[in-house]
Write an enzyme that holds these catalytic residues in place. Sequence first.
Site, PDB file in Angstrom:
ATOM      1  N   SER A 163       0.819  -1.216   0.000  1.00  0.00           N
ATOM      2  CA  SER A 163       0.000   0.000   0.000  1.00  0.00           C
ATOM      3  C   SER A 163       0.848   1.259   0.000  1.00  0.00           C
ATOM      4  O   SER A 163       0.566   2.215  -0.731  1.00  0.00           O
ATOM      5  CB  SER A 163      -0.950  -0.002   1.202  1.00  0.00           C
ATOM      6  OG  SER A 163      -1.907  -1.034   1.087  1.00  0.00           O
ATOM      7  N   SER A 223      -2.772  -7.930  -6.304  1.00  0.00           N
ATOM      8  CA  SER A 223      -2.410  -6.866  -5.367  1.00  0.00           C
ATOM      9  C   SER A 223      -3.539  -5.850  -5.236  1.00  0.00           C
ATOM     10  O   SER A 223      -3.803  -5.358  -4.129  1.00  0.00           O
ATOM     11  CB  SER A 223      -1.124  -6.174  -5.828  1.00  0.00           C
ATOM     12  OG  SER A 223      -1.235  -5.742  -7.166  1.00  0.00           O
ATOM     13  N   ASN A 249      -6.196  -7.534  -2.908  1.00  0.00           N
ATOM     14  CA  ASN A 249      -5.833  -8.141  -1.623  1.00  0.00           C
ATOM     15  C   ASN A 249      -4.792  -7.393  -0.806  1.00  0.00           C
ATOM     16  O   ASN A 249      -4.702  -7.595   0.411  1.00  0.00           O
ATOM     17  CB  ASN A 249      -5.327  -9.574  -1.851  1.00  0.00           C
ATOM     18  CG  ASN A 249      -6.378 -10.454  -2.480  1.00  0.00           C
ATOM     19  OD1 ASN A 249      -7.471 -10.590  -1.948  1.00  0.00           O
ATOM     20  ND2 ASN A 249      -6.073 -11.048  -3.617  1.00  0.00           N
ATOM     21  N   TYR A 250      -3.974  -6.552  -1.438  1.00  0.00           N
ATOM     22  CA  TYR A 250      -2.875  -5.922  -0.704  1.00  0.00           C
ATOM     23  C   TYR A 250      -2.896  -4.398  -0.722  1.00  0.00           C
ATOM     24  O   TYR A 250      -2.167  -3.772   0.041  1.00  0.00           O
ATOM     25  CB  TYR A 250      -1.528  -6.410  -1.265  1.00  0.00           C
ATOM     26  CG  TYR A 250      -1.254  -7.867  -0.969  1.00  0.00           C
ATOM     27  CD1 TYR A 250      -0.804  -8.264   0.287  1.00  0.00           C
ATOM     28  CD2 TYR A 250      -1.473  -8.841  -1.932  1.00  0.00           C
ATOM     29  CE1 TYR A 250      -0.560  -9.591   0.569  1.00  0.00           C
ATOM     30  CE2 TYR A 250      -1.231 -10.185  -1.661  1.00  0.00           C
ATOM     31  CZ  TYR A 250      -0.781 -10.553  -0.411  1.00  0.00           C
ATOM     32  OH  TYR A 250      -0.551 -11.872  -0.121  1.00  0.00           O
ATOM     33  N   LEU A 251      -3.684  -3.811  -1.605  1.00  0.00           N
ATOM     34  CA  LEU A 251      -3.701  -2.349  -1.718  1.00  0.00           C
ATOM     35  C   LEU A 251      -4.949  -1.778  -1.063  1.00  0.00           C
ATOM     36  O   LEU A 251      -6.076  -2.149  -1.431  1.00  0.00           O
ATOM     37  CB  LEU A 251      -3.667  -1.942  -3.206  1.00  0.00           C
ATOM     38  CG  LEU A 251      -2.426  -2.401  -3.980  1.00  0.00           C
ATOM     39  CD1 LEU A 251      -2.538  -1.979  -5.437  1.00  0.00           C
ATOM     40  CD2 LEU A 251      -1.152  -1.850  -3.359  1.00  0.00           C
TER      41      LEU A 251
END
Length: 788
Positions: free
Chosen positions: A616, A742, A745-747
């Site tokens: 992020s 991403s 799930n990750y940002l």
Amino acid sequence: MGREKDGRGEGKAKAKATKLKKLSDNESAGPGGDTIKNSAKSSKSAEKTDNGKAQKKVKTPKTESASSARHRICSKHQMKSGTGEPEKSLIALNQKPLGAVLQKFREIALGSDTVEMVKEEQEDEDFSAKKGLKRKRIKDEPMEGPSHSSATPTLKKKKKKQHKQEEESDGEAQKKKTKKRKEQVIKKEEGENPVSKPKRTKEEIKEARELKIKKKEEEEQNRWRWWEEEKYEDGVKWKFLQHKGPYFPPEYQPLPDNVHFYYNGKQVKLSPAAEEVALYFAQMLDHEYTTKTVFRENFFKDWRKEMTHEERTLIQNLDKCDFGEINAMHKAKVEARKNMSKEEKLVVKEANQKIVDEYGFCLLDHHKERIGNFKIEPPGLFRGRGEHPKQGMLKKRIQPEDVIINCSKDLTIPVPPAGHRWKEVRHDNSVTWLASWTENIQGSIKYIMLNANSKLKGEKDWEKYEVARKLKSCVDDIRTQYQQDLKSKQMGTRQRAVALYFIDKLALRAGNEKEEGETADTVGCCSLRVEHITLHEQLEGSECVVEFDFLGKDSIRYYNKVPVIRKVFKNLKLFLEDKEPGDELFDRLNTTMMNKHLSSLMPGLTAKVFRTYNASITLQQQLKELTNKSDNGAEKLLSYNRANRAVAILCNHQRAPPKTFEQSMANLQAKIDARKEQLALAKTELKQAKKDAKAKGSSDPKLQTLVERKKAAVKRCEEQLLKMEVQATDREENKQIALGTSKLNYLDPRISVAWCKNMEVPVEKIYNKSQRDKFAWAIDMTEADFEF
């Protein structure tokens, strides 16, 4: 013919003479070699000017439409009868088939005694039209009925024979073309237009747009805005949960009597259990999996477990098994599904929708929520990702006796299928799953959960990103701590510090412990082996470089060359001393110990939180560096994708290039080349317009308007060309990078939403409909000044 004195007239006369010469001496073609079908049309085409030259030929349709024929002949009949209405017999004709109508019209117009003659000569004229022969009556010759009729029978036979020979040599293409033309004429006469749809009026377009807006507003009003409600006490996920349980796949249907399995060339009737597993293998015969040794060995081993004693005694070698007929049956079924009619597809769609309506929703705290995966996975052969050692093993059928149900107390418990019962019924509101079971391949627990846009999933995402944001406030202290631990006197502390350095700087996964040989040889940071790293004092202009090469999650290769600080490099040298390639790099550390240490540094901190934080924060920094508010829309999107790509590379989110990549790039390049040519032409036209306007000065406003229009055309072409070139660059850079993982799930989605508001980019350009539903909480609550 003597009146046609120019070259064209003589040529036509010769052509006519040549044509008539084909007939025998005692035969004639009738007056002018033409039929009497439409004398007005023929005489019109033969009209001459006063100086004897033929007028320009008027192109007339080859056939007369049914509607125009009805109108013309009905009008004629009315005039003869002197009445204002057509006769009842003519009215009745409108209800008859097209052929019958035209036949009756001919009888009315020409008389019944000439109909047969006209019909047969019509065939001749139709053929001539089809072959492209232009027939024309010679005007000077009289049209006399007796001479025509006397020549007709012999002429008719001769022509039919000649036409038949020519038609046979004409080929299939001409037949198809004629058939298509006739179908189009018939559809046109019947008022059908299969090609183009009727254009919508402005009112209809406006109405459709308003309906879409209204539907969107209603959807927004009906949305459960759970993020605006008070949160439950810690550990409580819900207070009311009701559902109908999972949907089980249908039971196995035995093979038809005409489909057989063969062993060593002989037909063998398998037991139902063995036959079912044989079908799973037969369905995959065209896939490369069935050629792999590991897959075949695992399948054969599990298949034999399902056989009877007699079948095991007989079937000893997979290479002697013939699944051909079963595979052909499977292919036929697949093809039949592809070729289903619209009606059949609609029936299937409605049946599937009924299943979704019954099993696909639940009541969560009295709100209707969509269930994500309400269907139990059907049995089959395990494939795995990459070179998984268990590929080919049998995924057994899950029965209700294997399933644990979770729902509210004092409510109707989901009813299991007839003749079955649940393994267990729980009322645990501290978990978010509705049903669970253990699969037999790897012994992992599978869950039925709510959809991605549900409250439970949204809350989990929100909490995940909030924990990652908290890490931002203490990450500097954590980094200071592990750099001090690099000099610790205890080897275990040093190993933990080096591993944490990799997790922080490279966003590596911690890795999970697993039994050797049980799963694919994938590793994480804590389970790295000596063989997975190579140390370089100097490499490509950098000092203290660590070269990583191992299989990560889903058997995706991680290959990277990373310069590290001197302390980390020295410790790695120390860890490698007196070790074999297969030995563990961090032999005094495991994942459990790492996560325990992380949670002591910050509540809720795990290796995955580090990964989320780094992803992020990288996106936010890259967006600030790459994006310019003055860029156009396409350039802003390219900058966003490049920032997202930096995160995907950090997290090692790779993919294989799409099979159609080269072709799609070639197609896009062709469009770019065509647009460049269009731009060059537009610039040339603009230059000429400016030149003309300059020559005449500012006195002619039309020329000035033309110049402005050409300028707008050039600008439009330049914008379209830029958009295509940006798209080509984006596709090329994304060829082997998976951006979706991403992004979802990750940002933190609030970073993207805030960027959209600052850069005046519609959020629809970043997230599609399902993603906007998933991140509705972020879209609703995020302001333009949000900072991760």
